[in-house]
Design an enzyme around this catalytic site. Sequence first.
Site, PDB file in Angstrom:
ATOM      1  N   HIS A 135      35.067  37.791  36.854  1.00 22.60           N
ATOM      2  CA  HIS A 135      35.231  38.164  35.453  1.00 22.60           C
ATOM      3  C   HIS A 135      34.406  37.226  34.577  1.00 22.60           C
ATOM      4  CE1 HIS A 135      39.347  40.393  35.899  1.00 22.60           C
ATOM      5  NE2 HIS A 135      38.454  40.787  36.789  1.00 22.60           N
ATOM      6  N   CYS A 153      42.841  38.851  31.228  1.00 14.86           N
ATOM      7  CA  CYS A 153      43.852  39.284  32.189  1.00 14.86           C
ATOM      8  C   CYS A 153      44.653  38.062  32.645  1.00 14.86           C
ATOM      9  CB  CYS A 153      43.189  39.965  33.387  1.00 14.86           C
ATOM     10  SG  CYS A 153      42.267  38.828  34.448  1.00 14.86           S
ATOM     11  N   GLU A 199      35.203  35.371  32.090  1.00 22.16           N
ATOM     12  CA  GLU A 199      35.826  34.075  31.845  1.00 22.16           C
ATOM     13  C   GLU A 199      35.643  33.133  33.031  1.00 22.16           C
ATOM     14  OE1 GLU A 199      38.725  37.215  30.069  1.00 22.16           O
ATOM     15  OE2 GLU A 199      37.212  37.113  31.644  1.00 22.16           O
ATOM     16  N   CYS A 209      42.579  35.388  34.572  1.00 22.56           N
ATOM     17  CA  CYS A 209      41.719  34.585  33.699  1.00 22.56           C
ATOM     18  C   CYS A 209      42.538  33.673  32.797  1.00 22.56           C
ATOM     19  CB  CYS A 209      40.804  35.496  32.894  1.00 22.56           C
ATOM     20  SG  CYS A 209      39.578  36.326  33.938  1.00 22.56           S
TER      21      CYS A 209
END
Length: 150
Positions: A46, A76, A48, A79
């Site tokens: 992701h 999410c 992040e 993260c």
Amino acid sequence: MAEALKEAEKALLKNEVPIGAVIVLGDKIIAKGHNQSNQKKDATMHAEIMALKKAYKEIGDWRLEKATIYITLEPCLMCLGAILNSRIHKIVYGLDDPVFGSLKSKFNNEQVAKLSKKLEVVSSVGEEESLVLMQMFFARLRKQKLDKAL
């Protein structure tokens, strides 16, 4: 947030969910990232996580206590956990994520505050721009599915 949106645009060009993240320490951008899960065949890639890994290398430590992370979409749970463990003190994000969002959409502020008393959260920064990118991505995805069906 403008830089995070540029990262999200990079993801969109690669047919990734258009999410970008930027980490700032003081007045300096120390790391940027965008989603690469499809490209790398790894669900943990992701925006992040990509930005966090670069930030750790940049400063030579995993603790980012005085840093701010700018994200185009509400993070999410995975993260958020990484951000909290990194000791980042401020999250600024654009668009709420009613499916996977872990700051506002799935939890309330009191629950998040219990995870970290030092965490500051600011939402809806660059929300419209983030929404447009997401709409473009999902419209393209629907068109691709329709083209395959025909």
